[in-house]
Motif scaffolding. Structure first.
Motif: not given
Length: 393
Positions: A105-121, A164-174
């Motif tokens: 859900a967070l990704a749907q709220a954070v990302l702008d569907p009008a732009e081709r954002a990059a998401v790091l995982l 420059p296109r990154v709008k969200l990064a998923f980080v998992c620790s542990p």
């Protein structure tokens, strides 16, 4: 239908089902499933008793924002656990129906569907990250987590034109599946990049309370220690692993108030608030640490047994409850373990994506040490004996 659905990959367990089709396990052995990371320790009485005593709350709609009592309990737990000022329970904390739901859900709220954002995982990864990015209309960018870097993300592998296109990064620790834990220096690198390029850090910390050494450094803890407050960071955690209550579907999102506020608006329409009954039981769970210590010790004992059985060559993870076991051919060995030892494991290939001709999950088995101690011991003995037996043909 939403055309983005066609971009989704089969879930790892569907691929595992196909891999094991037609396999005939040996007679006389009980099946042992170490393939799925579903905590199986008994749910502590502090949760079970609360559920029984508050069944009348099933007659009430749950508040999407969460009760003040629950948000306060979460805030106070964060403050105790990470030795930081408690987040504002009203502006910086909301309950969620488990981290899986909230990550998506967070990704749907954070990302702008009008732009081709990059998401790091990270790669390999928990597949919800990828699905969340794709269904938000974004491009997943797979960041390798090589053994040479302690199975932590190699941010240097991300090309200059992507940043420059990154709008969200998923980080998992542990980490899932590797169990790698980020240090303060590792978080510093992530936040330097987030501040430079202006993206949000979604910290999946659902394994934070299962560790073999010192308590892992958390994202909120690191962000405050680095003097940057909680800007552009959201920590997501739950009671599933910490309290052996995956069926409760209860967790939290906490961090930047400027993200939490619109995320709450999204959730008002999303309709994923934990039930009133769940919220009351969750208050009890976040306020109790005795059951968490007992739960953690059970996992530590399983890793001690694994170390004894496999010897010094086995790398015990810093956190989480998975063994990331190197094998010559993960798909072949997963089917072989099922056919010859009736033990279910998950090929690492199914948790990664091929980038530049290489899938970093290939050559590993993810072994979830979630059943009780005796089952894990028996399964590990069968795994060791099977892998030590040469294949024929």
């Amino acid at each position: 239908m939403n055309p983005l659905l066609d971009l989704l990959h089969p879930y790892p367990f569907e691929r595992l089902r196909v891999l094991l089709e037609g396999a005939r396990p040996p007679e006389g052995l009980r099946p042992l499933n170490l393939g799925i990371g579903e905590p199986q320790h008994p749910t502590p009485p502090v949760i079970a008793d609360s559920l029984v005593q508050n069944l009348h709350l099933l007659g009430k709609y749950p508040p999407t924002a969460g009760t003040v009592e629950l948000r306060s309990a979460i805030s106070e737990w964060i403050g105790r656990r990470y030795a930081i000022p408690c987040p504002d329970p009203i502006d910086q904390v909301i309950p969620v129906a488990g981290t899986r739901e909230a990550l998506f859900a967070l990704a749907q709220a954070v990302l702008d569907p009008a732009e081709r954002a990059a998401v790091l995982l990270p790669n390999p990864f928990y597949q919800i990250y990828e699905g969340a990015a794709l269904l938000a209309g974004a491009e997943p960018v797979y960041v390798p987590t090589p053994k040479e870097q302690g199975y932590l993300p190699d941010w240097g592998a991300v090309s200059a034109e992507i940043w420059p296109r990154v709008k969200l990064a998923f980080v998992c620790s542990p980490g899932n599946p590797t169990g790698a834990v980020m240090t303060l220096e590792d978080w510093k690198r992530v936040f330097e990049l987030a501040d430079r390029y202006g993206f949000v850090v979604a910290a999946d910390e659902c394994y934070s309370e299962i560790y073999n050494g010192d308590p892992p450094c958390g994202s909120l803890q690191a962000s405050i220690a680095l003097g940057r407050g909680l800007e552009r960071v959201v920590s997501l955690n739950s009671l599933s692993k910490r309290s052996s209550a995956p069926g409760l579907r209860s967790g939290f999102a906490a961090g930047d108030a400027d993200i939490i506020k619109p995320f709450l608006l999204y959730r008002t329409y999303h309709g994923a608030a934990p039930s009133s009954l769940t919220q009351v039981a969750s208050v009890e769970a976040w306020q109790d640490e005795t059951h968490v210590v007992e739960n953690r010790e059970k996992y530590r004992e399983k890793f001690r047994i694994a170390a004894e059985l496999f010897g010094p060559g086995l790398q015990i993870p810093s956190g989480g409850f998975f063994l990331w076991l190197p094998v010559p051919n993960d798909e072949q060995q997963a089917r072989r373990l099922f056919e010859q030892a009736w033990v279910t494991t998950l090929p690492g290939t199914y948790l990664g994506r091929e980038v530049n001709g290489k899938n970093p999950g290939q050559g590993y088995l993810r072994v979830a040490l979630v059943p009780d101690l005796d089952v894990c011991r028996e399964a590990l003995i069968r795994i060791r004996e099977t892998l030590e037996t040469p294949t024929i043909g």
